[in-house]
Design a protein around this motif. Sequence first.
Motif, PDB file in Angstrom:
ATOM      1  N   LYS A 271       0.830  -1.200   0.000  1.00 54.14           N
ATOM      2  CA  LYS A 271       0.000   0.000   0.000  1.00 54.14           C
ATOM      3  C   LYS A 271       0.867   1.253   0.000  1.00 54.14           C
ATOM      4  O   LYS A 271       1.840   1.363   0.745  1.00 54.14           O
ATOM      5  N   GLY A 272       0.504   2.196  -0.880  1.00 50.05           N
ATOM      6  CA  GLY A 272       1.236   3.452  -0.984  1.00 50.05           C
ATOM      7  C   GLY A 272       0.380   4.476  -1.704  1.00 50.05           C
ATOM      8  O   GLY A 272      -0.681   4.156  -2.254  1.00 50.05           O
ATOM      9  N   ILE A 273       0.841   5.710  -1.716  1.00 47.58           N
ATOM     10  CA  ILE A 273       0.068   6.795  -2.329  1.00 47.58           C
ATOM     11  C   ILE A 273       0.148   6.719  -3.844  1.00 47.58           C
ATOM     12  O   ILE A 273       1.236   6.687  -4.420  1.00 47.58           O
ATOM     13  N   VAL A 274      -1.022   6.728  -4.477  1.00 52.26           N
ATOM     14  CA  VAL A 274      -1.109   6.645  -5.936  1.00 52.26           C
ATOM     15  C   VAL A 274      -1.362   8.035  -6.505  1.00 52.26           C
ATOM     16  O   VAL A 274      -2.392   8.652  -6.240  1.00 52.26           O
ATOM     17  N   GLY A 275      -0.421   8.531  -7.280  1.00 56.01           N
ATOM     18  CA  GLY A 275      -0.586   9.807  -7.958  1.00 56.01           C
ATOM     19  C   GLY A 275      -1.307   9.594  -9.276  1.00 56.01           C
ATOM     20  O   GLY A 275      -0.819   8.855 -10.142  1.00 56.01           O
TER      21      GLY A 275
ATOM     22  N   LEU B 176     -10.543   4.272  -9.935  1.00 59.13           N
ATOM     23  CA  LEU B 176     -10.821   4.732  -8.572  1.00 59.13           C
ATOM     24  C   LEU B 176     -11.604   3.675  -7.795  1.00 59.13           C
ATOM     25  O   LEU B 176     -11.326   3.421  -6.611  1.00 59.13           O
ATOM     26  N   LEU B 177     -12.569   3.063  -8.438  1.00 58.54           N
ATOM     27  CA  LEU B 177     -13.371   2.037  -7.778  1.00 58.54           C
ATOM     28  C   LEU B 177     -12.510   0.829  -7.401  1.00 58.54           C
ATOM     29  O   LEU B 177     -12.708   0.217  -6.345  1.00 58.54           O
ATOM     30  N   VAL B 178     -11.548   0.493  -8.261  1.00 54.94           N
ATOM     31  CA  VAL B 178     -10.625  -0.607  -7.972  1.00 54.94           C
ATOM     32  C   VAL B 178      -9.728  -0.235  -6.792  1.00 54.94           C
ATOM     33  O   VAL B 178      -9.528  -1.029  -5.868  1.00 54.94           O
ATOM     34  N   LEU B 179      -9.187   0.971  -6.808  1.00 53.33           N
ATOM     35  CA  LEU B 179      -8.309   1.429  -5.722  1.00 53.33           C
ATOM     36  C   LEU B 179      -9.064   1.516  -4.399  1.00 53.33           C
ATOM     37  O   LEU B 179      -8.503   1.247  -3.334  1.00 53.33           O
TER      38      LEU B 179
ATOM     39  N   LYS C 110     -11.383  -0.370  -3.271  1.00 56.09           N
ATOM     40  CA  LYS C 110     -11.552  -1.684  -2.643  1.00 56.09           C
ATOM     41  C   LYS C 110     -10.393  -2.005  -1.707  1.00 56.09           C
ATOM     42  O   LYS C 110     -10.572  -2.651  -0.676  1.00 56.09           O
ATOM     43  N   LYS C 111      -9.209  -1.548  -2.072  1.00 55.83           N
ATOM     44  CA  LYS C 111      -8.018  -1.759  -1.234  1.00 55.83           C
ATOM     45  C   LYS C 111      -7.687  -0.511  -0.420  1.00 55.83           C
ATOM     46  O   LYS C 111      -6.749  -0.521   0.377  1.00 55.83           O
ATOM     47  N   ASP C 112      -8.455   0.533  -0.627  1.00 54.76           N
ATOM     48  CA  ASP C 112      -8.291   1.813   0.065  1.00 54.76           C
ATOM     49  C   ASP C 112      -6.857   2.346  -0.025  1.00 54.76           C
ATOM     50  O   ASP C 112      -6.286   2.801   0.969  1.00 54.76           O
ATOM     51  N   PHE C 113      -6.298   2.307  -1.241  1.00 57.80           N
ATOM     52  CA  PHE C 113      -4.993   2.924  -1.466  1.00 57.80           C
ATOM     53  C   PHE C 113      -5.158   4.444  -1.410  1.00 57.80           C
ATOM     54  O   PHE C 113      -6.105   4.980  -1.994  1.00 57.80           O
ATOM     55  N   PRO C 114      -4.271   5.159  -0.733  1.00 53.70           N
ATOM     56  CA  PRO C 114      -4.353   6.627  -0.724  1.00 53.70           C
ATOM     57  C   PRO C 114      -4.201   7.166  -2.145  1.00 53.70           C
ATOM     58  O   PRO C 114      -3.417   6.623  -2.933  1.00 53.70           O
ATOM     59  N   ILE C 115      -4.917   8.237  -2.462  1.00 59.69           N
ATOM     60  CA  ILE C 115      -4.850   8.800  -3.811  1.00 59.69           C
ATOM     61  C   ILE C 115      -4.545  10.291  -3.781  1.00 59.69           C
ATOM     62  O   ILE C 115      -4.917  10.995  -2.849  1.00 59.69           O
ATOM     63  N   ASP C 116      -3.852  10.732  -4.820  1.00 61.59           N
ATOM     64  CA  ASP C 116      -3.541  12.149  -4.997  1.00 61.59           C
ATOM     65  C   ASP C 116      -3.777  12.465  -6.471  1.00 61.59           C
ATOM     66  O   ASP C 116      -3.010  12.046  -7.337  1.00 61.59           O
ATOM     67  N   ILE C 117      -4.866  13.153  -6.754  1.00 65.18           N
ATOM     68  CA  ILE C 117      -5.276  13.458  -8.128  1.00 65.18           C
ATOM     69  C   ILE C 117      -4.874  14.886  -8.478  1.00 65.18           C
ATOM     70  O   ILE C 117      -5.059  15.791  -7.670  1.00 65.18           O
TER      71      ILE C 117
ATOM     72  N   GLU D  58     -18.235  11.577  -5.008  1.00 68.67           N
ATOM     73  CA  GLU D  58     -18.758  10.650  -3.991  1.00 68.67           C
ATOM     74  C   GLU D  58     -17.851   9.442  -3.823  1.00 68.67           C
ATOM     75  O   GLU D  58     -17.776   8.864  -2.725  1.00 68.67           O
ATOM     76  N   ILE D  59     -17.167   9.040  -4.887  1.00 68.21           N
ATOM     77  CA  ILE D  59     -16.185   7.946  -4.787  1.00 68.21           C
ATOM     78  C   ILE D  59     -14.961   8.438  -4.030  1.00 68.21           C
ATOM     79  O   ILE D  59     -14.472   7.778  -3.106  1.00 68.21           O
ATOM     80  N   ILE D  60     -14.471   9.607  -4.411  1.00 67.46           N
ATOM     81  CA  ILE D  60     -13.264  10.170  -3.793  1.00 67.46           C
ATOM     82  C   ILE D  60     -13.445  10.333  -2.289  1.00 67.46           C
ATOM     83  O   ILE D  60     -12.536  10.065  -1.497  1.00 67.46           O
ATOM     84  N   LYS D  61     -14.628  10.760  -1.870  1.00 65.30           N
ATOM     85  CA  LYS D  61     -14.900  10.986  -0.446  1.00 65.30           C
ATOM     86  C   LYS D  61     -14.805   9.708   0.389  1.00 65.30           C
ATOM     87  O   LYS D  61     -14.604   9.769   1.605  1.00 65.30           O
ATOM     88  N   LYS D  62     -14.949   8.554  -0.229  1.00 63.51           N
ATOM     89  CA  LYS D  62     -14.949   7.286   0.505  1.00 63.51           C
ATOM     90  C   LYS D  62     -13.549   6.799   0.868  1.00 63.51           C
ATOM     91  O   LYS D  62     -13.398   5.910   1.708  1.00 63.51           O
ATOM     92  N   PHE D  63     -12.523   7.368   0.232  1.00 69.71           N
ATOM     93  CA  PHE D  63     -11.157   6.965   0.561  1.00 69.71           C
ATOM     94  C   PHE D  63     -10.772   7.484   1.943  1.00 69.71           C
ATOM     95  O   PHE D  63     -11.181   8.578   2.340  1.00 69.71           O
ATOM     96  N   SER D  64      -9.955   6.708   2.658  1.00 70.45           N
ATOM     97  CA  SER D  64      -9.466   7.175   3.961  1.00 70.45           C
ATOM     98  C   SER D  64      -8.570   8.388   3.790  1.00 70.45           C
ATOM     99  O   SER D  64      -8.532   9.282   4.644  1.00 70.45           O
ATOM    100  N   ARG D  65      -7.812   8.416   2.671  1.00 68.32           N
ATOM    101  CA  ARG D  65      -6.960   9.562   2.375  1.00 68.32           C
ATOM    102  C   ARG D  65      -7.062   9.888   0.899  1.00 68.32           C
ATOM    103  O   ARG D  65      -6.702   9.082   0.037  1.00 68.32           O
TER     104      ARG D  65
END
Length: 258
Positions: A71-75, A97-100, A102-109, A121-128
Amino acid sequence: MIKEKWCKTALTPSKLLGLDYSLNPYSGCAHACKYCYVPNVIHVEREKWNEVYAKINIPTVLQKELRKKKKGIVGISTVTDAYQPAEKEYELTRKCLLVLLKKDFPIDIQTKSDLVLRDIEIIKKFSRAVVGITITSLNDEDARLLEPGAPSVKKRLDAVRELSEKGVYVYIFFGPVFPDIGVDEVGRYVETFIDAGAKEIMIDSLHLKKGILESVLSALPDEKREVFRERLKGNYYYEILDEMRDKCKGKIVLREAF
């Protein structure tokens, strides 16, 4: 015309500070920014970079890779805009995003497009989750000249505001700073960005790699071309940076890009 291709990998190691992986669902970019230096970095002819390819199997490839990846931050959008016009049709970024998620990988768009609001609404569901909106100028005329395929400045500011109001951590990527922006305008930029709800500002200079100056100048009318030429001879960026530091102090975080 959007072309399609298959990819072998979805996530690649990122060399950018703060990011572990890069994810780019498209190759090429329809925003056609005159100052883009990605073609220089990946050794592609500038004209060919405007040809957009959709990596149609990338959600499936990503799903397989996440089974083994630490697990790591996905740019998202490190070399091209994941929310460029092709995304309206292909929805590859949304599917990734939906795939990421499921594993709750942090994202930076990072994007220039208000289309990112479609996936809020998808983005809001991520922990980070962090979203950066690129704004190079508050002058729509400049933006249209140098970013002909990108949404208007107003749409981008509205996107920042809505993301912020919906609880998403959002920053403004203020870069590249155009040479015709005056030091006396910096205060207005900072106040506009704060008013829109940005949590921080990331600032960057105009990277004059081979062919970029010619590309930028070719898009400008004569009088503006001369302003760019003259100010590029000096330290205009550092003058703007110093003033940004002063105006941001105690109000908003300012970071230099990478």
